[in-house]
Write a protein that holds these residues in place. Structure first.
Motif, PDB file in Angstrom:
ATOM      1  N   ASN A 181       0.830  -1.536   0.299  1.00 42.50           N
ATOM      2  CA  ASN A 181      -0.381  -0.387   0.148  1.00 42.50           C
ATOM      3  C   ASN A 181       1.012   1.328   0.077  1.00 42.50           C
ATOM      4  OD1 ASN A 181      -2.036   1.813   2.127  1.00 42.50           O
ATOM      5  ND2 ASN A 181      -2.500   0.700   0.198  1.00 42.50           N
ATOM      6  N   MET A 182       0.558   2.162  -1.054  1.00 43.71           N
ATOM      7  CA  MET A 182       1.126   3.233  -1.023  1.00 43.71           C
ATOM      8  C   MET A 182       1.127   4.370  -0.756  1.00 43.71           C
ATOM      9  SD  MET A 182       4.521   2.271  -3.651  1.00 43.71           S
ATOM     10  CE  MET A 182       5.147   0.345  -3.344  1.00 43.71           C
ATOM     11  N   PRO A 183       0.068   5.170   0.355  1.00 47.19           N
ATOM     12  CA  PRO A 183      -0.591   6.319   0.308  1.00 47.19           C
ATOM     13  C   PRO A 183       0.622   7.699  -0.689  1.00 47.19           C
ATOM     14  CG  PRO A 183       0.108   5.935   2.284  1.00 47.19           C
ATOM     15  CD  PRO A 183       0.653   4.533   1.334  1.00 47.19           C
ATOM     16  N   GLU A 184      -0.449   8.429  -1.332  1.00 49.84           N
ATOM     17  CA  GLU A 184       0.698   9.655  -1.684  1.00 49.84           C
ATOM     18  C   GLU A 184      -0.616  10.989  -1.765  1.00 49.84           C
ATOM     19  OE1 GLU A 184       2.789  10.009  -6.037  1.00 49.84           O
ATOM     20  OE2 GLU A 184       1.468   8.624  -5.607  1.00 49.84           O
ATOM     21  N   LEU A 185       0.859  12.538  -1.620  1.00 41.80           N
ATOM     22  CA  LEU A 185      -0.323  13.677  -1.009  1.00 41.80           C
ATOM     23  C   LEU A 185       0.891  14.023  -2.505  1.00 41.80           C
ATOM     24  CD1 LEU A 185      -2.238  15.494   0.176  1.00 41.80           C
ATOM     25  CD2 LEU A 185       0.285  15.928   1.352  1.00 41.80           C
ATOM     26  N   MET A 186      -0.069  14.469  -3.609  1.00 43.83           N
ATOM     27  CA  MET A 186       0.860  15.569  -4.253  1.00 43.83           C
ATOM     28  C   MET A 186       0.705  17.398  -4.546  1.00 43.83           C
ATOM     29  SD  MET A 186      -0.449  12.109  -7.568  1.00 43.83           S
ATOM     30  CE  MET A 186      -2.270  13.171  -7.157  1.00 43.83           C
ATOM     31  N   LEU A 187       1.463  17.883  -4.710  1.00 44.25           N
ATOM     32  CA  LEU A 187       0.780  19.238  -4.451  1.00 44.25           C
ATOM     33  C   LEU A 187       1.936  19.937  -5.793  1.00 44.25           C
ATOM     34  CD1 LEU A 187       0.052  21.668  -3.413  1.00 44.25           C
ATOM     35  CD2 LEU A 187       2.345  22.371  -2.699  1.00 44.25           C
ATOM     36  N   SER A 188       0.897  20.674  -6.875  1.00 42.56           N
ATOM     37  CA  SER A 188       1.116  21.145  -8.011  1.00 42.56           C
ATOM     38  C   SER A 188       1.224  22.666  -7.459  1.00 42.56           C
ATOM     39  CB  SER A 188       0.082  21.328  -8.942  1.00 42.56           C
ATOM     40  OG  SER A 188       0.528  21.912 -10.099  1.00 42.56           O
ATOM     41  N   ILE A 189       2.187  23.215  -7.938  1.00 42.04           N
ATOM     42  CA  ILE A 189       2.823  24.172  -7.241  1.00 42.04           C
ATOM     43  C   ILE A 189       2.685  25.770  -8.207  1.00 42.04           C
ATOM     44  CG2 ILE A 189       4.956  25.621  -6.155  1.00 42.04           C
ATOM     45  CD1 ILE A 189       6.392  23.402  -5.668  1.00 42.04           C
ATOM     46  N   ASN A 190       2.991  25.591  -9.558  1.00 45.02           N
ATOM     47  CA  ASN A 190       2.725  25.845 -10.572  1.00 45.02           C
ATOM     48  C   ASN A 190       2.276  24.884 -11.793  1.00 45.02           C
ATOM     49  OD1 ASN A 190       5.295  25.852 -11.441  1.00 45.02           O
ATOM     50  ND2 ASN A 190       6.091  27.908 -10.114  1.00 45.02           N
TER      51      ASN A 190
END
Length: 269
Positions: free
Chosen positions: A56-65
């Protein structure tokens, strides 16, 4: 007026980028700027003796720009003692440095890097910093979209380090590798786009390969998959990874991948 702009944005995003969201690889395109994404990947991998490994690989993703995107991912599995254990995590960053847009088409190029920490036992010759090895990876991605068809390819250098505190990388094994991928995705439904809340259905086929730099051992896998995108925000993936050939020791190369992803738009101002 704001609602109309949001609808137009979601319409364009879903219609243009949905078939670029591959299951086993990342495209050169990014999420919309200032968006936040959550993803959970579930891998059911089959060992040669019939044992089932669950990752199991939970992931948080953020697009800065529109050019920068970062991911934080955790690694959880039942491989070590049969029970679930947190084995480590990684940080991933992608920078899109080239874009060329045309009518119903575009071309993107990006560089990426990953740094990982893992405390599990090293148990195979394959190097994989997403879930198995401590180490790092750096590479280049190119993605071409032509109406409803997307083609993406990548090449990268990957280096394995000791899985501290208890497991040193086996000194007789090659500790670096060259990775290469080829991904093809096609939007199958809807045939005619009328609303952003239509469910998109994408079919994909991917090739994932690796060549160890020290001894030239290699493998090549294929990954057919189907993907559903709902309301331009929720994504469900079902993929199957199958080894085509290998000259290296791999513990569990074949299995089923299930992914869920959800995007929150305009989270940061």
């Amino acid at each position: 007026m704001n609602k109309l702009l949001l609808l137009a944005f979601l319409f364009i995003y879903s219609n243009t980028f949905s078939q670029e969201l591959f299951v086993f690889t990342e495209p050169a395109s990014n999420m919309p700027a200032k968006a936040l994404g959550v993803r959970d990947m579930n891998g059911f991998m089959f060992e040669k003796d019939g044992k089932l490994n669950y990752h199991n690989m939970p992931e948080l993703m953020l697009s800065i720009n529109k050019k920068w995107m970062i991911h934080a991912q955790g690694f959880i599995s039942n491989r070590q003692d049969g029970g679930f254990e947190t084995e480590g995590g990684s940080l991933y960053a992608k920078y899109r440095f080239f874009s060329e847009d045309g009518k119903q088409s575009h071309f993107r190029m990006a560089i990426f890097g990953r740094a990982s920490k893992n405390n599990a036992e090293s148990h195979q010759e394959e190097i994989e910093t997403m879930g198995h090895n401590s180490g790092f990876e750096a590479g280049l991605i190119a993605t071409q979209l032509l109406h409803k068809l997307a083609v993406s390819s990548s090449i990268s250098y990957e280096r394995a380090l000791d899985n501290k505190p208890n497991y040193k990388f086996p000194p007789m094994q090659a500790n670096s590798a060259t990775n290469y991928t080829l991904s093809i995705g096609k939007l199958m439904f809807p045939k005619v786009y009328t609303s952003y809340n239509q469910t998109n259905v994408n079919l994909m086929f991917e090739l994932i390969g690796q060549r160890l730099n020290g001894n030239q051992k290699s493998f090549l896998d294929m990954g057919p998959s189907i993907q559903f995108i709902v309301n331009s925000q929720a994504r469900f993936d079902i993929g199957f990874r199958q080894q085509l050939y290998s000259t290296m020791e791999r513990t569990a190369p074949n299995g089923v991948i299930l992914k869920f992803e959800y995007l929150f738009f305009n989270v940061f101002k």
